[in-house]
Design an enzyme around this catalytic site. Structure first.
Site, short mmCIF file in Angstrom:
data_model
loop_
_atom_site.label_atom_id
_atom_site.label_comp_id
_atom_site.label_asym_id
_atom_site.label_seq_id
_atom_site.Cartn_x
_atom_site.Cartn_y
_atom_site.Cartn_z
N CYS A 78 -2.83 -13.90 -20.39
CA CYS A 78 -1.39 -13.82 -20.57
C CYS A 78 -0.94 -12.35 -20.66
O CYS A 78 -0.98 -11.65 -19.67
CB CYS A 78 -1.00 -14.65 -21.79
SG CYS A 78 0.72 -15.07 -21.77
N HIS A 172 -3.43 -19.91 -20.77
CA HIS A 172 -4.28 -19.87 -21.97
C HIS A 172 -5.46 -20.85 -21.86
O HIS A 172 -5.29 -22.04 -22.10
CB HIS A 172 -3.43 -20.22 -23.20
CG HIS A 172 -2.42 -19.18 -23.51
ND1 HIS A 172 -2.70 -18.07 -24.28
CD2 HIS A 172 -1.13 -19.05 -23.12
CE1 HIS A 172 -1.63 -17.31 -24.35
NE2 HIS A 172 -0.65 -17.88 -23.66
N GLU A 174 -7.82 -21.08 -23.88
CA GLU A 174 -8.33 -21.41 -25.21
C GLU A 174 -7.66 -22.63 -25.83
O GLU A 174 -8.15 -23.16 -26.81
CB GLU A 174 -8.17 -20.18 -26.15
CG GLU A 174 -6.74 -19.77 -26.48
CD GLU A 174 -6.07 -18.88 -25.43
OE1 GLU A 174 -6.54 -18.88 -24.28
OE2 GLU A 174 -5.07 -18.22 -25.76
#
Ligand code: XMP
Length: 515
Positions: A78, A172, A174
Protein backbone atom coordinates in the site's frame (compact mmCIF):
# COMPACT_ATOMS: atom_id res chain seq x y z
CA UNK A 1 14.40 -12.38 10.25
CA UNK A 2 11.95 -10.13 8.45
CA UNK A 3 11.83 -6.50 9.58
CA UNK A 4 8.42 -4.87 9.20
CA UNK A 5 8.83 -1.10 9.05
CA UNK A 6 5.77 0.51 10.61
CA UNK A 7 4.35 3.67 9.04
CA UNK A 8 1.29 3.74 11.29
CA UNK A 9 -1.01 1.35 9.41
CA UNK A 10 -3.68 -0.30 11.52
CA UNK A 11 -2.57 -3.60 9.94
CA UNK A 12 1.16 -3.49 10.74
CA UNK A 13 0.96 -5.95 13.61
CA UNK A 14 -1.10 -8.29 11.51
CA UNK A 15 1.74 -8.53 8.98
CA UNK A 16 4.11 -9.68 11.71
CA UNK A 17 1.59 -12.04 13.30
CA UNK A 18 0.80 -13.68 9.98
CA UNK A 19 4.48 -14.22 9.20
CA UNK A 20 5.25 -15.61 12.65
CA UNK A 21 2.27 -17.93 12.50
CA UNK A 22 3.70 -19.22 9.22
CA UNK A 23 7.01 -19.91 11.04
CA UNK A 24 9.07 -16.86 10.00
CA UNK A 25 10.85 -14.76 12.64
CA UNK A 26 9.59 -11.18 12.33
CA UNK A 27 10.18 -7.91 14.17
CA UNK A 28 8.24 -4.64 13.88
CA UNK A 29 10.45 -1.54 13.77
CA UNK A 30 9.65 2.15 13.48
CA UNK A 31 9.24 3.35 9.90
CA UNK A 32 11.91 5.95 10.67
CA UNK A 33 14.61 3.32 11.26
CA UNK A 34 17.45 4.32 8.96
CA UNK A 35 19.37 2.03 6.64
CA UNK A 36 22.51 1.99 8.78
CA UNK A 37 20.58 0.92 11.92
CA UNK A 38 18.81 -1.78 9.94
CA UNK A 39 22.06 -3.11 8.52
CA UNK A 40 23.67 -3.22 11.98
CA UNK A 41 20.84 -5.07 13.70
CA UNK A 42 21.49 -8.52 15.09
CA UNK A 43 20.23 -10.59 13.47
CA UNK A 44 20.52 -8.59 10.24
CA UNK A 45 17.14 -8.59 8.46
CA UNK A 46 16.84 -11.04 5.56
CA UNK A 47 13.87 -9.13 4.21
CA UNK A 48 12.10 -5.80 4.77
CA UNK A 49 8.37 -5.16 4.53
CA UNK A 50 7.13 -1.58 4.34
CA UNK A 51 3.67 -1.27 5.91
CA UNK A 52 0.75 0.87 4.84
CA UNK A 53 0.16 4.28 6.38
CA UNK A 54 -2.57 6.83 7.04
CA UNK A 55 -0.14 9.34 5.45
CA UNK A 56 0.61 9.85 1.77
CA UNK A 57 4.06 9.56 0.21
CA UNK A 58 6.03 12.78 0.58
CA UNK A 59 4.32 13.97 3.78
CA UNK A 60 7.45 13.57 5.90
CA UNK A 61 7.04 9.94 6.91
CA UNK A 62 8.84 8.24 4.01
CA UNK A 63 11.43 5.52 4.62
CA UNK A 64 15.15 6.23 4.36
CA UNK A 65 15.85 5.76 0.59
CA UNK A 66 19.22 4.20 1.45
CA UNK A 67 17.35 1.01 2.45
CA UNK A 68 16.98 0.32 -1.27
CA UNK A 69 20.70 -0.32 -1.54
CA UNK A 70 21.24 -2.61 1.45
CA UNK A 71 21.03 -5.66 -0.79
CA UNK A 72 18.01 -6.84 1.28
CA UNK A 73 14.80 -7.76 -0.59
CA UNK A 74 11.95 -5.30 0.06
CA UNK A 75 8.20 -5.77 -0.18
CA UNK A 76 6.16 -2.55 -0.07
CA UNK A 77 2.48 -2.76 0.85
CA UNK A 78 0.00 0.00 0.00
CA UNK A 79 1.89 3.14 1.18
CA UNK A 80 5.11 1.08 0.90
CA UNK A 81 4.18 0.19 -2.70
CA UNK A 82 3.39 3.79 -3.56
CA UNK A 83 6.66 4.97 -2.02
CA UNK A 84 8.66 2.40 -4.00
CA UNK A 85 6.93 3.50 -7.21
CA UNK A 86 7.56 7.18 -6.53
CA UNK A 87 11.15 6.94 -5.33
CA UNK A 88 12.06 4.84 -8.37
CA UNK A 89 10.60 7.42 -10.77
CA UNK A 90 6.99 6.26 -11.26
CA UNK A 91 3.90 8.41 -10.88
CA UNK A 92 1.58 8.38 -7.88
CA UNK A 93 -1.63 10.39 -7.81
CA UNK A 94 -3.93 11.28 -4.99
CA UNK A 95 -7.28 9.77 -5.97
CA UNK A 96 -10.48 11.76 -5.56
CA UNK A 97 -12.07 8.93 -3.63
CA UNK A 98 -10.59 6.24 -1.44
CA UNK A 99 -10.67 2.67 -2.80
CA UNK A 100 -11.79 0.57 0.10
CA UNK A 101 -12.98 -3.03 0.08
CA UNK A 102 -12.64 -6.27 -1.85
CA UNK A 103 -11.29 -6.19 -5.43
CA UNK A 104 -10.21 -8.77 -8.00
CA UNK A 105 -6.63 -8.85 -9.27
CA UNK A 106 -5.39 -10.75 -12.27
CA UNK A 107 -1.90 -12.06 -13.04
CA UNK A 108 -0.03 -10.61 -16.01
CA UNK A 109 2.14 -12.96 -18.14
CA UNK A 110 5.17 -11.87 -16.07
CA UNK A 111 3.21 -12.49 -12.87
CA UNK A 112 2.88 -16.17 -13.76
CA UNK A 113 6.58 -16.83 -13.31
CA UNK A 114 7.49 -14.23 -10.69
CA UNK A 115 8.82 -15.54 -7.36
CA UNK A 116 6.23 -13.52 -5.40
CA UNK A 117 3.11 -14.13 -7.44
CA UNK A 118 3.73 -17.45 -9.28
CA UNK A 119 1.74 -19.52 -6.77
CA UNK A 120 -1.32 -17.23 -6.78
CA UNK A 121 -4.46 -18.23 -8.66
CA UNK A 122 -4.74 -16.45 -12.04
CA UNK A 123 -7.53 -14.28 -10.59
CA UNK A 124 -7.91 -13.71 -6.86
CA UNK A 125 -9.69 -11.49 -4.36
CA UNK A 126 -7.68 -8.91 -2.43
CA UNK A 127 -8.44 -6.20 0.10
CA UNK A 128 -7.77 -2.62 -0.97
CA UNK A 129 -7.69 0.33 1.39
CA UNK A 130 -5.93 3.28 -0.18
CA UNK A 131 -6.41 6.87 -1.29
CA UNK A 132 -3.35 7.27 -3.53
CA UNK A 133 -2.66 5.17 -6.63
CA UNK A 134 0.29 4.36 -8.84
CA UNK A 135 -0.65 5.45 -12.38
CA UNK A 136 2.73 4.96 -14.07
CA UNK A 137 5.23 2.31 -13.04
CA UNK A 138 8.89 3.29 -12.68
CA UNK A 139 11.20 2.61 -15.62
CA UNK A 140 12.44 -0.97 -15.54
CA UNK A 141 9.55 -2.23 -13.40
CA UNK A 142 7.72 -5.41 -14.34
CA UNK A 143 3.95 -5.45 -13.90
CA UNK A 144 2.83 -8.57 -12.03
CA UNK A 145 -0.82 -8.01 -11.14
CA UNK A 146 -3.51 -5.66 -12.34
CA UNK A 147 -7.00 -4.80 -11.29
CA UNK A 148 -9.44 -3.40 -13.87
CA UNK A 149 -6.55 -2.49 -16.12
CA UNK A 150 -4.72 -0.61 -13.34
CA UNK A 151 -1.42 -1.78 -11.83
CA UNK A 152 -1.64 -3.48 -8.44
CA UNK A 153 1.76 -5.20 -8.13
CA UNK A 154 5.20 -4.75 -9.65
CA UNK A 155 8.80 -5.87 -9.30
CA UNK A 156 12.06 -4.03 -9.84
CA UNK A 157 15.32 -5.98 -9.96
CA UNK A 158 18.69 -4.51 -10.78
CA UNK A 159 22.14 -5.93 -10.51
CA UNK A 160 23.75 -2.55 -9.79
CA UNK A 161 25.87 -2.39 -6.60
CA UNK A 162 24.60 -4.87 -3.99
CA UNK A 163 21.57 -5.47 -6.23
CA UNK A 164 18.01 -4.28 -5.74
CA UNK A 165 15.20 -6.79 -5.35
CA UNK A 166 12.01 -4.86 -4.77
CA UNK A 167 8.34 -5.82 -4.89
CA UNK A 168 5.25 -3.75 -4.29
CA UNK A 169 1.58 -4.64 -3.70
CA UNK A 170 -1.17 -2.04 -3.80
CA UNK A 171 -3.38 -4.17 -1.52
CA UNK A 172 -3.08 -5.81 1.90
CA UNK A 173 -2.00 -9.49 1.83
CA UNK A 174 -2.00 -9.55 5.66
CA UNK A 175 -5.77 -9.21 6.14
CA UNK A 176 -8.26 -12.03 6.27
CA UNK A 177 -10.17 -10.56 3.30
CA UNK A 178 -7.22 -11.35 1.02
CA UNK A 179 -7.70 -15.12 1.08
CA UNK A 180 -4.44 -15.87 -0.77
CA UNK A 181 -2.45 -13.28 1.19
CA UNK A 182 -0.55 -15.97 3.06
CA UNK A 183 0.67 -17.38 -0.26
CA UNK A 184 2.23 -14.00 -1.02
CA UNK A 185 3.79 -13.55 2.43
CA UNK A 186 5.19 -17.05 2.39
CA UNK A 187 6.59 -16.58 -1.13
CA UNK A 188 8.33 -13.41 0.01
CA UNK A 189 9.82 -15.03 3.13
CA UNK A 190 10.68 -18.43 1.70
CA UNK A 191 11.35 -17.98 -2.00
CA UNK A 192 12.66 -14.41 -2.09
CA UNK A 193 14.34 -14.00 1.33
CA UNK A 194 15.34 -17.71 1.46
CA UNK A 195 14.13 -18.19 5.05
CA UNK A 196 13.06 -21.53 6.52
CA UNK A 197 9.85 -21.63 8.54
CA UNK A 198 11.57 -22.64 11.78
CA UNK A 199 10.31 -20.02 14.23
CA UNK A 200 8.01 -21.51 16.87
CA UNK A 201 6.67 -20.47 20.22
CA UNK A 202 7.83 -23.46 22.23
CA UNK A 203 11.48 -22.83 21.42
CA UNK A 204 11.02 -19.06 21.88
CA UNK A 205 9.57 -19.74 25.33
CA UNK A 206 12.49 -21.99 26.23
CA UNK A 207 14.83 -19.24 25.08
CA UNK A 208 13.06 -16.64 27.27
CA UNK A 209 13.14 -18.97 30.27
CA UNK A 210 16.83 -19.66 29.81
CA UNK A 211 17.49 -15.90 29.65
CA UNK A 212 15.42 -15.29 32.81
CA UNK A 213 17.37 -18.00 34.65
CA UNK A 214 20.59 -16.15 33.92
CA UNK A 215 19.18 -12.69 34.59
CA UNK A 216 17.47 -13.66 37.86
CA UNK A 217 20.05 -16.17 39.09
CA UNK A 218 20.75 -14.12 42.25
CA UNK A 219 17.38 -12.39 42.58
CA UNK A 220 15.32 -13.93 45.41
CA UNK A 221 12.08 -12.14 44.54
CA UNK A 222 10.58 -10.08 41.71
CA UNK A 223 7.77 -7.57 42.37
CA UNK A 224 4.98 -7.07 39.88
CA UNK A 225 1.48 -5.66 39.55
CA UNK A 226 -1.17 -8.11 38.39
CA UNK A 227 -4.64 -7.33 37.12
CA UNK A 228 -6.14 -10.78 36.66
CA UNK A 229 -5.90 -10.30 32.89
CA UNK A 230 -4.11 -12.61 30.49
CA UNK A 231 -0.80 -10.73 30.17
CA UNK A 232 0.03 -10.16 33.83
CA UNK A 233 -1.15 -13.66 34.79
CA UNK A 234 1.04 -15.35 32.17
CA UNK A 235 3.94 -13.09 33.15
CA UNK A 236 3.65 -13.96 36.86
CA UNK A 237 3.38 -17.70 36.19
CA UNK A 238 6.31 -17.58 33.77
CA UNK A 239 8.46 -15.78 36.37
CA UNK A 240 7.35 -18.14 39.13
CA UNK A 241 9.13 -20.96 37.30
CA UNK A 242 12.40 -19.10 37.79
CA UNK A 243 12.15 -17.18 41.09
CA UNK A 244 9.70 -16.01 43.79
CA UNK A 245 7.07 -13.51 42.69
CA UNK A 246 5.41 -10.88 44.89
CA UNK A 247 2.24 -10.17 42.93
CA UNK A 248 0.43 -6.98 43.91
CA UNK A 249 -3.19 -6.46 43.00
CA UNK A 250 -4.82 -3.06 43.47
CA UNK A 251 -8.48 -3.34 44.44
CA UNK A 252 -9.67 0.06 43.23
CA UNK A 253 -13.32 -0.61 44.05
CA UNK A 254 -14.44 -0.90 40.44
CA UNK A 255 -13.88 -4.63 40.09
CA UNK A 256 -16.40 -7.18 38.97
CA UNK A 257 -17.91 -9.56 41.52
CA UNK A 258 -15.67 -12.45 40.49
CA UNK A 259 -12.31 -10.76 39.73
CA UNK A 260 -10.64 -11.42 43.07
CA UNK A 261 -11.92 -14.98 43.41
CA UNK A 262 -10.58 -15.87 39.97
CA UNK A 263 -7.23 -14.32 40.71
CA UNK A 264 -6.85 -16.23 43.98
CA UNK A 265 -7.92 -19.46 42.35
CA UNK A 266 -5.17 -19.16 39.73
CA UNK A 267 -2.29 -18.00 41.89
CA UNK A 268 -3.06 -20.38 44.76
CA UNK A 269 -1.75 -23.17 42.56
CA UNK A 270 1.76 -21.69 42.50
CA UNK A 271 3.66 -21.81 45.80
CA UNK A 272 6.27 -19.36 44.46
CA UNK A 273 3.68 -16.61 43.84
CA UNK A 274 2.77 -14.46 46.85
CA UNK A 275 -0.43 -12.56 46.06
CA UNK A 276 -0.95 -9.30 47.98
CA UNK A 277 -4.27 -7.50 47.56
CA UNK A 278 -4.03 -3.76 48.23
CA UNK A 279 -7.38 -2.42 49.41
CA UNK A 280 -7.45 1.03 47.83
CA UNK A 281 -11.21 1.41 47.56
CA UNK A 282 -11.40 4.42 49.88
CA UNK A 283 -8.55 6.19 48.14
CA UNK A 284 -10.12 5.80 44.69
CA UNK A 285 -13.62 6.71 45.84
CA UNK A 286 -12.20 9.72 47.70
CA UNK A 287 -11.09 11.19 44.39
CA UNK A 288 -13.54 9.77 41.91
CA UNK A 289 -16.93 10.01 43.62
CA UNK A 290 -19.26 12.19 41.57
CA UNK A 291 -16.94 12.37 38.53
CA UNK A 292 -18.85 11.98 35.25
CA UNK A 293 -16.37 13.02 32.56
CA UNK A 294 -14.83 9.91 30.89
CA UNK A 295 -11.31 11.27 30.46
CA UNK A 296 -11.24 12.64 34.03
CA UNK A 297 -12.23 9.18 35.27
CA UNK A 298 -9.55 7.50 33.14
CA UNK A 299 -6.77 9.90 34.03
CA UNK A 300 -7.73 9.78 37.72
CA UNK A 301 -7.71 5.99 37.76
CA UNK A 302 -4.31 5.90 36.03
CA UNK A 303 -2.72 8.37 38.44
CA UNK A 304 -4.22 6.78 41.57
CA UNK A 305 -3.16 3.32 40.43
CA UNK A 306 0.48 4.33 40.10
CA UNK A 307 0.41 6.30 43.39
CA UNK A 308 -1.17 3.39 45.26
CA UNK A 309 1.27 0.90 43.88
CA UNK A 310 4.26 3.15 44.58
CA UNK A 311 3.10 3.93 48.16
CA UNK A 312 2.57 0.30 48.92
CA UNK A 313 5.95 -0.95 47.83
CA UNK A 314 7.83 2.34 48.23
CA UNK A 315 9.82 1.37 51.31
CA UNK A 316 10.43 -2.26 50.56
CA UNK A 317 13.79 -3.43 49.40
CA UNK A 318 13.54 -4.85 45.97
CA UNK A 319 15.56 -4.51 42.83
CA UNK A 320 13.49 -6.08 40.05
CA UNK A 321 10.08 -4.96 38.85
CA UNK A 322 8.25 -7.08 36.30
CA UNK A 323 5.64 -5.79 33.86
CA UNK A 324 3.28 -7.70 31.60
CA UNK A 325 4.15 -5.51 28.62
CA UNK A 326 3.42 -7.26 25.35
CA UNK A 327 4.59 -6.50 21.83
CA UNK A 328 1.63 -4.34 20.86
CA UNK A 329 2.22 -2.10 23.94
CA UNK A 330 5.84 -1.69 22.87
CA UNK A 331 4.93 -0.85 19.31
CA UNK A 332 2.10 1.50 20.25
CA UNK A 333 4.12 3.41 22.80
CA UNK A 334 7.17 3.59 20.52
CA UNK A 335 8.16 6.92 19.04
CA UNK A 336 5.75 6.64 16.17
CA UNK A 337 3.99 9.95 15.71
CA UNK A 338 1.55 8.55 13.18
CA UNK A 339 0.35 5.76 15.44
CA UNK A 340 0.18 8.11 18.43
CA UNK A 341 -1.91 10.58 16.49
CA UNK A 342 -4.53 7.89 16.24
CA UNK A 343 -4.82 7.17 19.97
CA UNK A 344 -8.45 7.71 20.82
CA UNK A 345 -8.68 7.09 24.56
CA UNK A 346 -6.01 7.28 27.24
CA UNK A 347 -5.24 3.71 28.29
CA UNK A 348 -3.72 3.64 31.72
CA UNK A 349 -1.71 0.46 31.81
CA UNK A 350 1.48 1.53 30.06
CA UNK A 351 4.33 3.20 31.96
CA UNK A 352 3.99 6.17 34.29
CA UNK A 353 5.97 5.02 37.35
CA UNK A 354 7.77 7.59 39.54
CA UNK A 355 11.23 8.75 38.45
CA UNK A 356 12.99 7.35 41.51
CA UNK A 357 12.07 3.90 40.27
CA UNK A 358 14.60 4.31 37.50
CA UNK A 359 17.03 2.42 39.72
CA UNK A 360 14.88 -0.69 39.35
CA UNK A 361 15.68 -3.39 36.88
CA UNK A 362 12.65 -3.82 34.63
CA UNK A 363 11.74 -7.36 33.62
CA UNK A 364 9.36 -7.71 30.68
CA UNK A 365 9.46 -11.36 29.64
CA UNK A 366 6.54 -11.03 27.19
CA UNK A 367 7.56 -7.87 25.37
CA UNK A 368 8.36 -9.72 22.15
CA UNK A 369 5.05 -11.58 21.91
CA UNK A 370 1.65 -10.75 20.47
CA UNK A 371 -1.54 -11.34 22.43
CA UNK A 372 -2.44 -14.63 20.78
CA UNK A 373 1.14 -15.81 21.31
CA UNK A 374 0.88 -14.87 25.01
CA UNK A 375 -2.23 -17.07 25.25
CA UNK A 376 -0.35 -19.93 23.63
CA UNK A 377 2.52 -19.46 26.07
CA UNK A 378 -0.02 -19.55 28.91
CA UNK A 379 -1.35 -22.83 27.56
CA UNK A 380 2.19 -24.23 27.33
CA UNK A 381 2.62 -23.24 31.00
CA UNK A 382 -0.63 -25.06 31.91
CA UNK A 383 -2.77 -22.02 32.87
CA UNK A 384 -6.56 -22.53 33.02
CA UNK A 385 -8.06 -21.94 29.52
CA UNK A 386 -10.87 -19.81 31.00
CA UNK A 387 -8.28 -17.31 32.25
CA UNK A 388 -6.41 -17.32 28.94
CA UNK A 389 -9.53 -16.83 26.86
CA UNK A 390 -11.38 -14.44 29.14
CA UNK A 391 -12.82 -11.33 27.55
CA UNK A 392 -10.68 -8.20 27.88
CA UNK A 393 -11.51 -6.06 30.91
CA UNK A 394 -10.24 -2.47 30.91
CA UNK A 395 -7.86 -1.25 33.62
CA UNK A 396 -10.33 1.42 34.88
CA UNK A 397 -12.84 -1.39 35.36
CA UNK A 398 -16.51 -0.73 35.94
CA UNK A 399 -15.80 3.01 36.32
CA UNK A 400 -15.91 3.47 32.53
CA UNK A 401 -19.01 1.30 32.16
CA UNK A 402 -20.98 3.41 34.63
CA UNK A 403 -21.96 6.40 32.52
CA UNK A 404 -22.64 9.62 34.33
CA UNK A 405 -21.47 10.40 37.88
CA UNK A 406 -19.66 7.65 39.80
CA UNK A 407 -21.68 6.70 42.87
CA UNK A 408 -21.24 3.58 45.03
CA UNK A 409 -24.91 2.59 44.60
CA UNK A 410 -24.72 2.80 40.82
CA UNK A 411 -21.50 0.75 40.73
CA UNK A 412 -23.23 -1.86 42.89
CA UNK A 413 -26.15 -2.05 40.42
CA UNK A 414 -23.69 -2.45 37.57
CA UNK A 415 -21.70 -5.10 39.44
CA UNK A 416 -24.82 -7.18 40.08
CA UNK A 417 -25.98 -6.87 36.49
CA UNK A 418 -22.52 -7.76 35.20
CA UNK A 419 -22.37 -10.93 37.34
CA UNK A 420 -25.76 -12.11 36.07
CA UNK A 421 -24.86 -11.33 32.47
CA UNK A 422 -21.52 -13.13 32.80
CA UNK A 423 -23.14 -16.25 34.35
CA UNK A 424 -25.78 -16.32 31.65
CA UNK A 425 -23.22 -16.07 28.85
CA UNK A 426 -21.35 -19.04 30.29
CA UNK A 427 -24.47 -21.08 31.03
CA UNK A 428 -25.83 -20.51 27.52
CA UNK A 429 -22.45 -21.27 25.87
CA UNK A 430 -22.41 -17.74 24.44
CA UNK A 431 -19.23 -16.56 26.18
CA UNK A 432 -16.95 -17.98 23.51
CA UNK A 433 -19.24 -16.94 20.68
CA UNK A 434 -18.46 -13.31 21.31
CA UNK A 435 -15.10 -11.58 21.52
CA UNK A 436 -16.12 -9.30 24.39
CA UNK A 437 -19.46 -8.81 26.09
CA UNK A 438 -20.47 -6.69 29.03
CA UNK A 439 -23.13 -4.39 30.39
CA UNK A 440 -23.11 -0.61 30.66
CA UNK A 441 -25.21 1.39 33.10
CA UNK A 442 -26.71 4.38 31.33
CA UNK A 443 -27.40 7.77 32.94
CA UNK A 444 -30.96 7.57 31.66
CA UNK A 445 -34.11 6.70 33.56
CA UNK A 446 -37.31 5.63 31.92
CA UNK A 447 -40.82 4.71 32.92
CA UNK A 448 -41.85 1.08 33.25
CA UNK A 449 -44.38 -1.03 35.03
CA UNK A 450 -43.39 -3.59 37.65
CA UNK A 451 -46.23 -5.63 39.14
CA UNK A 452 -49.03 -3.14 39.46
CA UNK A 453 -46.97 -0.08 39.96
CA UNK A 454 -45.13 2.41 37.85
CA UNK A 455 -41.33 2.33 37.95
CA UNK A 456 -38.88 5.02 37.02
CA UNK A 457 -35.45 3.37 36.91
CA UNK A 458 -32.15 3.21 35.02
CA UNK A 459 -31.57 1.68 31.61
CA UNK A 460 -28.84 -0.90 31.09
CA UNK A 461 -27.13 -1.61 27.77
CA UNK A 462 -25.75 -4.96 26.65
CA UNK A 463 -22.66 -4.58 24.49
CA UNK A 464 -21.36 -7.71 22.73
CA UNK A 465 -18.89 -7.52 19.87
CA UNK A 466 -17.00 -9.74 17.49
CA UNK A 467 -13.49 -8.58 16.74
CA UNK A 468 -10.02 -9.87 16.01
CA UNK A 469 -7.80 -7.31 17.64
CA UNK A 470 -10.14 -4.59 19.01
CA UNK A 471 -9.13 -2.25 16.19
CA UNK A 472 -12.44 -2.90 14.46
CA UNK A 473 -15.53 -4.61 15.84
CA UNK A 474 -19.07 -5.59 14.86
CA UNK A 475 -22.05 -6.09 17.14
CA UNK A 476 -22.30 -9.85 17.83
CA UNK A 477 -25.40 -11.56 16.52
CA UNK A 478 -26.41 -13.28 19.75
CA UNK A 479 -29.74 -15.12 19.51
CA UNK A 480 -32.63 -12.82 20.31
CA UNK A 481 -34.31 -15.48 22.43
CA UNK A 482 -31.23 -15.63 24.69
CA UNK A 483 -30.99 -11.85 24.85
CA UNK A 484 -34.63 -11.57 25.82
CA UNK A 485 -34.27 -14.17 28.56
CA UNK A 486 -31.16 -12.44 29.91
CA UNK A 487 -32.87 -9.04 29.80
CA UNK A 488 -35.78 -10.46 31.73
CA UNK A 489 -33.48 -11.82 34.45
CA UNK A 490 -31.64 -8.51 34.68
CA UNK A 491 -34.80 -6.48 35.11
CA UNK A 492 -36.30 -8.92 37.60
CA UNK A 493 -33.24 -9.45 39.74
CA UNK A 494 -31.36 -6.17 39.74
CA UNK A 495 -33.14 -3.47 41.68
CA UNK A 496 -32.71 -0.11 39.98
CA UNK A 497 -32.99 -1.36 36.37
CA UNK A 498 -36.24 -1.50 34.44
CA UNK A 499 -35.08 -1.50 30.80
CA UNK A 500 -32.37 -3.30 28.81
CA UNK A 501 -31.16 -2.26 25.35
CA UNK A 502 -28.69 -3.84 22.90
CA UNK A 503 -25.90 -1.83 21.26
CA UNK A 504 -25.71 -2.43 17.48
CA UNK A 505 -22.90 0.01 16.70
CA UNK A 506 -19.73 -1.20 14.98
CA UNK A 507 -16.23 0.18 15.60
CA UNK A 508 -15.56 2.51 13.89
CA UNK A 509 -17.49 4.76 14.25
CA UNK A 510 -18.27 3.59 17.81
CA UNK A 511 -15.69 2.27 20.24
CA UNK A 512 -16.12 -0.99 22.13
CA UNK A 513 -16.34 0.61 25.59
CA UNK A 514 -18.76 3.47 26.00
CA UNK A 515 -16.23 5.75 27.68
P1 XMP B 1 -12.22 0.71 22.75
O1 XMP B 1 -13.29 1.15 23.68
O2 XMP B 1 -11.08 1.69 22.64
O3 XMP B 1 -11.60 -0.59 23.41
O4 XMP B 1 -12.76 0.31 21.41
C1 XMP B 1 -10.74 -1.47 22.75
C2 XMP B 1 -10.36 -2.58 23.70
O5 XMP B 1 -9.52 -2.07 24.75
C3 XMP B 1 -10.11 -2.29 26.01
N1 XMP B 1 -9.81 -1.09 26.81
C4 XMP B 1 -8.85 -1.02 27.75
N2 XMP B 1 -7.99 -1.94 28.21
N3 XMP B 1 -7.10 -0.36 29.75
C5 XMP B 1 -7.13 -1.61 29.22
O6 XMP B 1 -6.36 -2.46 29.68
C6 XMP B 1 -7.93 0.62 29.33
O7 XMP B 1 -7.90 1.74 29.81
C7 XMP B 1 -8.86 0.26 28.27
N4 XMP B 1 -9.82 0.96 27.62
C8 XMP B 1 -10.40 0.10 26.72
C9 XMP B 1 -11.59 -2.48 25.74
O8 XMP B 1 -12.22 -3.22 26.77
C10 XMP B 1 -11.56 -3.20 24.41
O9 XMP B 1 -11.28 -4.57 24.58
Amino acid sequence: MIAVLDFGSQYTQLIARRLRSQGFATEVLSGQTDARTLAQRTPRPDGIILSGSPASVGQGHDPDPAILDLGIPILGLCFGYQWLAKVLGGQVVCATHREYGAAQVQKTPAGRSDLLTAKLSPKTQVWMSHGDSVVALPAGATLLLESNGKPSAFRVETSLGPGRRLWGLQFHPEVYHTPEGKVLLEAFARDICRLSPDWNLRSELEHVQAQLRVELAHVPEVVCAVSGGVDSTVMAVLLSKVTHVRALFVDHGFLRAYDLTNLRRVFDQYPTIRLEVIDAKDRFWGTLAGIADPETKRRGMGRLFVETFADHVGHSQFSHLAQGTIYSDVIESADNKLARAHTIKSHHNVGGFPDEWNRLQLIEPLRRFFKDEVREIGALLGIDPYILHQHPFPGPGLAIRCLGPLEPDRIEILRRADAIFHDELLARSLYDRTWQAFVVLLPVRSVGVMGDSRSYESALCIRAVSSVDAMTAEASELPLSDLKAIASRLVNEVAGINRVVYDLTSKPPGTIEWE
